[in-house]
Design an enzyme around this catalytic site. Sequence first.
Site, PDB file in Angstrom:
ATOM      1  N   SER A 120       0.846  -1.366  -0.179  1.00 11.98           N
ATOM      2  CA  SER A 120       0.204  -0.030  -0.071  1.00 11.98           C
ATOM      3  C   SER A 120       0.848   1.282  -0.030  1.00 11.98           C
ATOM      4  O   SER A 120       0.266   2.382  -0.246  1.00 11.98           O
ATOM      5  CB  SER A 120      -0.831   0.014   1.226  1.00 11.98           C
ATOM      6  N   HIS A 141      -0.752  -2.562  -7.453  1.00 11.98           N
ATOM      7  CA  HIS A 141      -1.411  -2.021  -6.275  1.00 11.98           C
ATOM      8  C   HIS A 141      -3.042  -2.283  -6.432  1.00 11.98           C
ATOM      9  O   HIS A 141      -3.421  -1.498  -7.075  1.00 11.98           O
ATOM     10  CB  HIS A 141      -1.105  -0.907  -5.602  1.00 11.98           C
ATOM     11  N   GLU A 153      -3.070   0.132  -9.264  1.00 11.74           N
ATOM     12  CA  GLU A 153      -1.829   1.323  -9.494  1.00 11.74           C
ATOM     13  C   GLU A 153      -0.718   0.404 -10.010  1.00 11.74           C
ATOM     14  O   GLU A 153      -0.357  -0.492  -9.171  1.00 11.74           O
ATOM     15  CB  GLU A 153      -1.538   2.023  -8.060  1.00 11.74           C
ATOM     16  N   ASN A 192      -3.478   6.294  -1.935  1.00  8.54           N
ATOM     17  CA  ASN A 192      -3.256   6.181  -0.504  1.00  8.54           C
ATOM     18  C   ASN A 192      -2.787   7.552   0.017  1.00  8.54           C
ATOM     19  O   ASN A 192      -2.778   7.767   1.199  1.00  8.54           O
ATOM     20  CB  ASN A 192      -2.464   5.118   0.107  1.00  8.54           C
TER      21      ASN A 192
HETATM   22  N1  CAA Z   1     -17.283 -11.442  -7.722  1.00  6.65           N
HETATM   23  C1  CAA Z   1     -17.924 -10.735  -8.688  1.00  6.65           C
HETATM   24  N2  CAA Z   1     -18.775  -9.754  -8.170  1.00  6.65           N
HETATM   25  C2  CAA Z   1     -18.690  -9.623  -6.651  1.00  6.65           C
HETATM   26  C3  CAA Z   1     -18.244 -10.435  -5.783  1.00  6.65           C
HETATM   27  C4  CAA Z   1     -17.082 -11.402  -6.367  1.00  6.65           C
HETATM   28  N3  CAA Z   1     -16.620 -12.103  -5.454  1.00  6.65           N
HETATM   29  N4  CAA Z   1     -18.395 -10.109  -4.395  1.00  6.65           N
HETATM   30  C5  CAA Z   1     -19.152  -8.987  -4.644  1.00  6.65           C
HETATM   31  N5  CAA Z   1     -19.495  -8.875  -5.902  1.00  6.65           N
HETATM   32  C6  CAA Z   1     -20.522  -7.739  -6.486  1.00  6.65           C
HETATM   33  C7  CAA Z   1     -21.870  -7.935  -5.766  1.00  6.65           C
HETATM   34  O1  CAA Z   1     -22.695  -8.787  -6.392  1.00  6.65           O
HETATM   35  C8  CAA Z   1     -22.380  -6.546  -5.834  1.00  6.65           C
HETATM   36  O2  CAA Z   1     -22.634  -6.365  -7.052  1.00  6.65           O
HETATM   37  P1  CAA Z   1     -24.256  -5.228  -7.344  1.00  6.65           P
HETATM   38  O3  CAA Z   1     -23.732  -3.927  -6.888  1.00  6.65           O
HETATM   39  O4  CAA Z   1     -24.357  -5.469  -8.799  1.00  6.65           O
HETATM   40  O5  CAA Z   1     -25.258  -6.065  -6.428  1.00  6.65           O
HETATM   41  C9  CAA Z   1     -20.788  -5.738  -5.890  1.00  6.65           C
HETATM   42  O6  CAA Z   1     -19.977  -6.539  -6.286  1.00  6.65           O
HETATM   43  C10 CAA Z   1     -20.714  -5.042  -4.367  1.00  6.65           C
HETATM   44  O7  CAA Z   1     -20.473  -6.019  -3.481  1.00  6.65           O
HETATM   45  P2  CAA Z   1     -21.677  -6.323  -2.225  1.00  6.65           P
HETATM   46  O8  CAA Z   1     -22.993  -6.287  -2.668  1.00  6.65           O
HETATM   47  O9  CAA Z   1     -21.061  -7.678  -1.425  1.00  6.65           O
HETATM   48  O10 CAA Z   1     -21.417  -5.138  -1.349  1.00  6.65           O
HETATM   49  P3  CAA Z   1     -21.879  -3.569  -1.088  1.00  6.65           P
HETATM   50  O11 CAA Z   1     -22.921  -3.187  -2.270  1.00  6.65           O
HETATM   51  O12 CAA Z   1     -22.280  -3.658   0.222  1.00  6.65           O
HETATM   52  O13 CAA Z   1     -20.319  -2.873  -1.488  1.00  6.65           O
HETATM   53  C11 CAA Z   1     -18.119  -2.357  -1.229  1.00  6.65           C
HETATM   54  C12 CAA Z   1     -19.480  -3.425  -0.547  1.00  6.65           C
HETATM   55  C13 CAA Z   1     -17.982  -2.846  -2.548  1.00  6.65           C
HETATM   56  C14 CAA Z   1     -16.928  -2.931  -0.339  1.00  6.65           C
HETATM   57  C15 CAA Z   1     -18.475  -1.020  -1.129  1.00  6.65           C
HETATM   58  O14 CAA Z   1     -18.987  -0.743   0.276  1.00  6.65           O
HETATM   59  C16 CAA Z   1     -17.348  -0.152  -1.199  1.00  6.65           C
HETATM   60  O15 CAA Z   1     -16.960   0.076  -2.568  1.00  6.65           O
HETATM   61  N6  CAA Z   1     -16.810   0.518  -0.148  1.00  6.65           N
HETATM   62  C17 CAA Z   1     -15.324   1.254  -0.400  1.00  6.65           C
HETATM   63  C18 CAA Z   1     -14.218   0.199  -0.663  1.00  6.65           C
HETATM   64  C19 CAA Z   1     -13.030   0.942  -0.938  1.00  6.65           C
HETATM   65  O16 CAA Z   1     -12.924   2.127  -0.503  1.00  6.65           O
HETATM   66  N7  CAA Z   1     -11.844   0.233  -1.037  1.00  6.65           N
HETATM   67  C20 CAA Z   1     -10.478   0.839  -1.134  1.00  6.65           C
HETATM   68  C21 CAA Z   1      -9.835   0.487   0.243  1.00  6.65           C
HETATM   69  S1  CAA Z   1      -8.332   1.108   0.221  1.00  6.65           S
HETATM   70  C22 CAA Z   1      -7.403   0.168  -0.506  1.00  6.65           C
HETATM   71  O17 CAA Z   1      -7.848  -0.777  -0.992  1.00  6.65           O
HETATM   72  C23 CAA Z   1      -5.864   0.686  -0.716  1.00  6.65           C
HETATM   73  C24 CAA Z   1      -4.936   0.244   0.275  1.00  6.65           C
HETATM   74  O18 CAA Z   1      -3.867   0.071   0.042  1.00  6.65           O
HETATM   75  C25 CAA Z   1      -5.298   0.361   1.787  1.00  6.65           C
HETATM   76  P1  NAD Z   2      -3.761  -9.377   5.681  1.00  3.87           P
HETATM   77  O1  NAD Z   2      -3.436  -9.444   7.020  1.00  3.87           O
HETATM   78  O2  NAD Z   2      -5.235  -9.801   5.427  1.00  3.87           O
HETATM   79  O3  NAD Z   2      -2.865 -10.669   5.050  1.00  3.87           O
HETATM   80  C1  NAD Z   2      -1.580 -10.792   4.705  1.00  3.87           C
HETATM   81  C2  NAD Z   2      -1.379 -12.404   4.838  1.00  3.87           C
HETATM   82  O4  NAD Z   2      -0.005 -12.552   4.500  1.00  3.87           O
HETATM   83  C3  NAD Z   2      -1.752 -13.047   6.119  1.00  3.87           C
HETATM   84  O5  NAD Z   2      -2.760 -14.072   5.503  1.00  3.87           O
HETATM   85  C4  NAD Z   2      -0.395 -13.628   6.488  1.00  3.87           C
HETATM   86  O6  NAD Z   2      -0.754 -14.976   7.007  1.00  3.87           O
HETATM   87  C5  NAD Z   2       0.420 -13.552   5.107  1.00  3.87           C
HETATM   88  N1  NAD Z   2       1.827 -13.638   5.551  1.00  3.87           N
HETATM   89  C6  NAD Z   2       2.504 -12.824   6.384  1.00  3.87           C
HETATM   90  N2  NAD Z   2       3.829 -13.227   6.282  1.00  3.87           N
HETATM   91  C7  NAD Z   2       3.937 -14.190   5.108  1.00  3.87           C
HETATM   92  C8  NAD Z   2       5.036 -14.834   4.501  1.00  3.87           C
HETATM   93  N3  NAD Z   2       6.376 -14.771   4.923  1.00  3.87           N
HETATM   94  N4  NAD Z   2       4.669 -15.715   3.658  1.00  3.87           N
HETATM   95  C9  NAD Z   2       3.439 -15.938   3.057  1.00  3.87           C
HETATM   96  N5  NAD Z   2       2.444 -15.222   3.861  1.00  3.87           N
HETATM   97  C10 NAD Z   2       2.711 -14.427   4.713  1.00  3.87           C
HETATM   98  O7  NAD Z   2      -3.395  -8.219   4.977  1.00  3.87           O
HETATM   99  P2  NAD Z   2      -3.712  -7.652   3.513  1.00  3.87           P
HETATM  100  O8  NAD Z   2      -5.139  -6.659   3.975  1.00  3.87           O
HETATM  101  O9  NAD Z   2      -4.118  -8.672   2.621  1.00  3.87           O
HETATM  102  O10 NAD Z   2      -2.510  -6.805   3.081  1.00  3.87           O
HETATM  103  C11 NAD Z   2      -1.478  -7.321   2.413  1.00  3.87           C
HETATM  104  C12 NAD Z   2      -0.640  -6.374   1.566  1.00  3.87           C
HETATM  105  O11 NAD Z   2      -1.688  -5.855   0.535  1.00  3.87           O
HETATM  106  C13 NAD Z   2      -0.185  -5.307   2.371  1.00  3.87           C
HETATM  107  O12 NAD Z   2       1.166  -5.071   1.822  1.00  3.87           O
HETATM  108  C14 NAD Z   2      -1.226  -4.285   2.325  1.00  3.87           C
HETATM  109  O13 NAD Z   2      -0.783  -2.905   2.748  1.00  3.87           O
HETATM  110  C15 NAD Z   2      -1.627  -4.304   0.961  1.00  3.87           C
HETATM  111  N6  NAD Z   2      -2.965  -3.863   0.487  1.00  3.87           N
HETATM  112  C16 NAD Z   2      -3.783  -4.054   1.463  1.00  3.87           C
HETATM  113  C17 NAD Z   2      -5.349  -3.611   1.149  1.00  3.87           C
HETATM  114  C18 NAD Z   2      -6.443  -3.257   2.217  1.00  3.87           C
HETATM  115  O14 NAD Z   2      -7.495  -2.785   1.952  1.00  3.87           O
HETATM  116  N7  NAD Z   2      -6.228  -4.170   3.144  1.00  3.87           N
HETATM  117  C19 NAD Z   2      -5.426  -2.786   0.061  1.00  3.87           C
HETATM  118  C20 NAD Z   2      -4.632  -2.619  -0.822  1.00  3.87           C
HETATM  119  C21 NAD Z   2      -3.268  -3.108  -0.516  1.00  3.87           C
END
Ligand code: CAA
Ligand code: NAD
Length: 285
Positions: A120, A141, A153, A192
């Site tokens: 991330s 990403h 990304e 992010n």
């Molecule tokens: N395969 C295919 N389609 C799927 C699926 C799968 N495995 N799982 C779910 N879907 C579909 C569902 O059927 C649904 O479709 P419809 O809208 O046509 O009904 C759609 O995907 C949404 O799924 P859900 O109905 O289960 O869920 P929801 O409508 O409550 O939405 C959510 C859930 C998509 C998570 C929504 O709340 C959302 O977009 N939240 C924000 C998520 C977000 O911001 N993510 C980024 C996080 S940050 C990050 O990822 C980066 C990082 O590094 C930390």
């Molecule tokens: P998570 O805690 O759900 O999963 C991490 C997994 O890695 C665990 O199942 C753990 O058992 C496994 N693991 C740890 N050390 C390991 C090793 N040496 N070999 C094999 N497996 C190992 O975390 P996550 O949310 O899946 O995040 C994973 C990566 O993706 C991180 O770098 C995170 O920053 C990035 N990411 C997370 C998100 C998010 O929304 N959670 C979104 C985008 C990117």
Amino acid sequence: MTIHRIGIVGGGLMGSGIAEVSAKAGLDVTIREIDAATVAAARSKVEKSTGRAVDKGKLDPETREAILDRITYTTDLGDLADRQLVVEAITENEPLKLEIFSTLDKVVEDEDAILASNTSSIPITRLAGATNRPQSVVGLHFFNPVPVMGLVELISTVLSSPAVEARAEQFACDQLGKTVIHAKDRAGFIVNMLLVPYMLEAIRLYENGVATAEDIDTGMRLGANHPMGPLTLADFVGLDTAKAVADVLYDEFKLPQYAPPPLLVRMVEAGLLGRKSGRGFYEYQ
Ligand code: CAA
Ligand code: NAD
């Protein structure tokens, strides 16, 4: 060149999702997890996600079976030797990731294979430096939940080869059907850099007693049309991951807005990791 064999290191929230979409695209997938329990957890995540997709009419049962059949689980990194692309998706922890990249460099046989990280926030150049093939290392990403979110990304470094970058883009776009955006290699990339400070600010509002968690979330859901409020989103991402990303951003930019708020640090220390641990800002079944 089409990728047929992908390896994924880490089968958590993200790795299991990347495995699901890759298997759905017809690839042969191998997931490496730590031990039998984490392998079982990874398998169960893919089964649940695809099961829900079938229940909602998004996937037919035969395709689900094909997806499950295309995924192999292992605890041995050596089983990734024949992969054309490996995506590292383990915990957001730089020393652990460096160790994985150093080992992948030794075990992945194809010199043209792409070694990617789903980090991330951690600069990709540092991960590339753990290998003897930095030209083959990029950031790929994905976003959570991977089967639903349309973005990837793509981060290339000053050392990545343009051919590797082009193949990684082709994989994400043409094979997985994701939209790719390109970012230079600095902590947090694009999304992010914007999303994490926003979540941290919401935690500070809550920590300072300005509003309840519910009101902060409702504010952004109904006032800005976000699908989830920021505290629900932090729980969804994982508070350990959110804190780790904040630490990396703070380390890179040294600006107070990136420092993890004390409440976030205490919650992670207490094992309150959000949805994945059953409790964060909210409680989950
Ligand atoms: N395969 C295919 N389609 C799927 C699926 C799968 N495995 N799982 C779910 N879907 C579909 C569902 O059927 C649904 O479709 P419809 O809208 O046509 O009904 C759609 O995907 C949404 O799924 P859900 O109905 O289960 O869920 P929801 O409508 O409550 O939405 C959510 C859930 C998509 C998570 C929504 O709340 C959302 O977009 N939240 C924000 C998520 C977000 O911001 N993510 C980024 C996080 S940050 C990050 O990822 C980066 C990082 O590094 C930390
Ligand atoms: P998570 O805690 O759900 O999963 C991490 C997994 O890695 C665990 O199942 C753990 O058992 C496994 N693991 C740890 N050390 C390991 C090793 N040496 N070999 C094999 N497996 C190992 O975390 P996550 O949310 O899946 O995040 C994973 C990566 O993706 C991180 O770098 C995170 O920053 C990035 N990411 C997370 C998100 C998010 O929304 N959670 C979104 C985008 C990117």
